[in-house]
Design an enzyme around this catalytic site. Structure first.
Site, PDB file in Angstrom:
ATOM      1  N   ILE A  94       0.897  -1.155   0.000  1.00  0.00           N
ATOM      2  CA  ILE A  94       0.000   0.000   0.000  1.00  0.00           C
ATOM      3  C   ILE A  94       0.932   1.200   0.000  1.00  0.00           C
ATOM      4  O   ILE A  94       1.656   1.425   0.964  1.00  0.00           O
ATOM      5  CB  ILE A  94      -0.921   0.076   1.240  1.00  0.00           C
ATOM      6  CG1 ILE A  94      -1.931  -1.072   1.265  1.00  0.00           C
ATOM      7  CG2 ILE A  94      -1.665   1.421   1.263  1.00  0.00           C
ATOM      8  CD1 ILE A  94      -2.864  -1.047   2.477  1.00  0.00           C
ATOM      9  N   TYR A  95       0.936   1.928  -1.103  1.00  0.00           N
ATOM     10  CA  TYR A  95       1.782   3.102  -1.215  1.00  0.00           C
ATOM     11  C   TYR A  95       0.959   4.270  -1.723  1.00  0.00           C
ATOM     12  O   TYR A  95       0.122   4.104  -2.615  1.00  0.00           O
ATOM     13  CB  TYR A  95       2.964   2.862  -2.171  1.00  0.00           C
ATOM     14  CG  TYR A  95       4.032   1.996  -1.562  1.00  0.00           C
ATOM     15  CD1 TYR A  95       4.926   2.529  -0.643  1.00  0.00           C
ATOM     16  CD2 TYR A  95       4.146   0.659  -1.895  1.00  0.00           C
ATOM     17  CE1 TYR A  95       5.910   1.737  -0.073  1.00  0.00           C
ATOM     18  CE2 TYR A  95       5.124  -0.137  -1.330  1.00  0.00           C
ATOM     19  CZ  TYR A  95       6.005   0.409  -0.422  1.00  0.00           C
ATOM     20  OH  TYR A  95       6.974  -0.373   0.148  1.00  0.00           O
ATOM     21  N   GLY A 106      -4.470   5.932   2.141  1.00  0.00           N
ATOM     22  CA  GLY A 106      -3.979   4.629   2.612  1.00  0.00           C
ATOM     23  C   GLY A 106      -5.080   3.841   3.302  1.00  0.00           C
ATOM     24  O   GLY A 106      -5.197   2.626   3.109  1.00  0.00           O
ATOM     25  N   ASN A 133       9.921   1.868   9.899  1.00  0.00           N
ATOM     26  CA  ASN A 133       8.807   2.644   9.371  1.00  0.00           C
ATOM     27  C   ASN A 133       7.701   2.742  10.436  1.00  0.00           C
ATOM     28  O   ASN A 133       6.653   2.105  10.316  1.00  0.00           O
ATOM     29  CB  ASN A 133       8.279   2.003   8.078  1.00  0.00           C
ATOM     30  CG  ASN A 133       7.292   2.881   7.341  1.00  0.00           C
ATOM     31  OD1 ASN A 133       6.794   3.871   7.857  1.00  0.00           O
ATOM     32  ND2 ASN A 133       6.982   2.489   6.113  1.00  0.00           N
ATOM     33  N   TYR A 140      -0.997   0.040  11.005  1.00  0.00           N
ATOM     34  CA  TYR A 140      -1.498  -1.332  11.052  1.00  0.00           C
ATOM     35  C   TYR A 140      -1.926  -1.734  12.460  1.00  0.00           C
ATOM     36  O   TYR A 140      -2.925  -2.433  12.632  1.00  0.00           O
ATOM     37  CB  TYR A 140      -0.474  -2.304  10.452  1.00  0.00           C
ATOM     38  CG  TYR A 140      -0.333  -2.086   8.964  1.00  0.00           C
ATOM     39  CD1 TYR A 140      -1.422  -2.264   8.109  1.00  0.00           C
ATOM     40  CD2 TYR A 140       0.865  -1.650   8.410  1.00  0.00           C
ATOM     41  CE1 TYR A 140      -1.315  -2.032   6.751  1.00  0.00           C
ATOM     42  CE2 TYR A 140       0.982  -1.418   7.051  1.00  0.00           C
ATOM     43  CZ  TYR A 140      -0.112  -1.606   6.230  1.00  0.00           C
ATOM     44  OH  TYR A 140      -0.014  -1.366   4.887  1.00  0.00           O
ATOM     45  N   LYS A 142      -3.168   0.274  14.669  1.00  0.00           N
ATOM     46  CA  LYS A 142      -4.452   0.966  14.848  1.00  0.00           C
ATOM     47  C   LYS A 142      -5.591   0.178  14.199  1.00  0.00           C
ATOM     48  O   LYS A 142      -6.726   0.209  14.660  1.00  0.00           O
ATOM     49  CB  LYS A 142      -4.362   2.366  14.238  1.00  0.00           C
ATOM     50  CG  LYS A 142      -5.617   3.202  14.334  1.00  0.00           C
ATOM     51  CD  LYS A 142      -5.473   4.523  13.587  1.00  0.00           C
ATOM     52  CE  LYS A 142      -5.790   4.259  12.149  1.00  0.00           C
ATOM     53  NZ  LYS A 142      -6.070   5.344  11.293  1.00  0.00           N
TER      54      LYS A 142
END
Length: 179
Positions: A94-95, A106, A133, A140, A142
């Site tokens: 996912i970018y 996102g 990161n 993720y 969250k």
């Protein structure tokens, strides 16, 4: 904004958004040589063509005013980068373009991945995220993901550690027959 499935006709747009978002995300923390090697190999036309024609891999673009601003790649079955569970969906990428960070792009792509996981009736969704990161890790966490393992990701000649995270999908049980 709209989300649409990527087809083979989109290969050049996919290569462009893939290289640009990866470079925006990781260039400042990696050598130019390692980045260039990864970008050329990881986003080569041959590699993307193979991925786009793989029945177990799917790409989706996030578009705003006809401009691609982000993308999602998911894998199932033998196309997962690592097989950790037989009935799982991997979110491989996912970018989102940096200028659209913090604008829910996102999250919308993530929601699309979960929609696909439900359609495919998988038991869990998993992914790898670079340990350096923290923004992605927090995102993720969250969303309910938990750490389950680590693995090595090679960027050029640099071995980096990815944290592997997964989310168990809630299966709805059929209502009990009360007759």
């Amino acid at each position: 904004m709209k989300i649409r499935k990527v087809g083979i006709k989109d290969i050049n747009k996919l290569r462009e958004i893939g290289k640009l978002t990866f470079a925006e995300t990781f260039s400042s923390d990696n050598s130019e040589e390692n980045m260039n090697e990864y970008l050329e190999n990881g986003f080569s036309t041959e590699k993307l063509k193979a991925e786009l024609t793989d029945k177990n891999a799917e790409f989706y673009f996030a578009e705003l005013d006809e401009k691609v601003i982000g993308y999602l790649k998911v894998n199932v079955g033998e196309s997962q980068t690592e097989i950790k569970a037989k009935n799982a969906l991997e979110i491989e990428r996912i970018y989102v373009l940096k200028e659209f960070h913090g604008k829910k792009v996102g999250q919308i792509l993530y929601d699309k991945a979960l929609e696909l996981a439900q359609e495919k009736d998988v038991e869990n969704v998993w992914l790898g995220v670079w340990e350096e990161n923290p923004r992605a890790i927090r995102f993720y966490e969250k969303n309910g993901f938990v750490l389950f393992e680590k693995h090595v990701f090679k960027l050029g000649n640099d071995e980096q550690t990815d944290i592997m995270m997964k989310l168990e999908m809630n299966k709805k049980k059929p209502a009990a027959n009360t007759v």
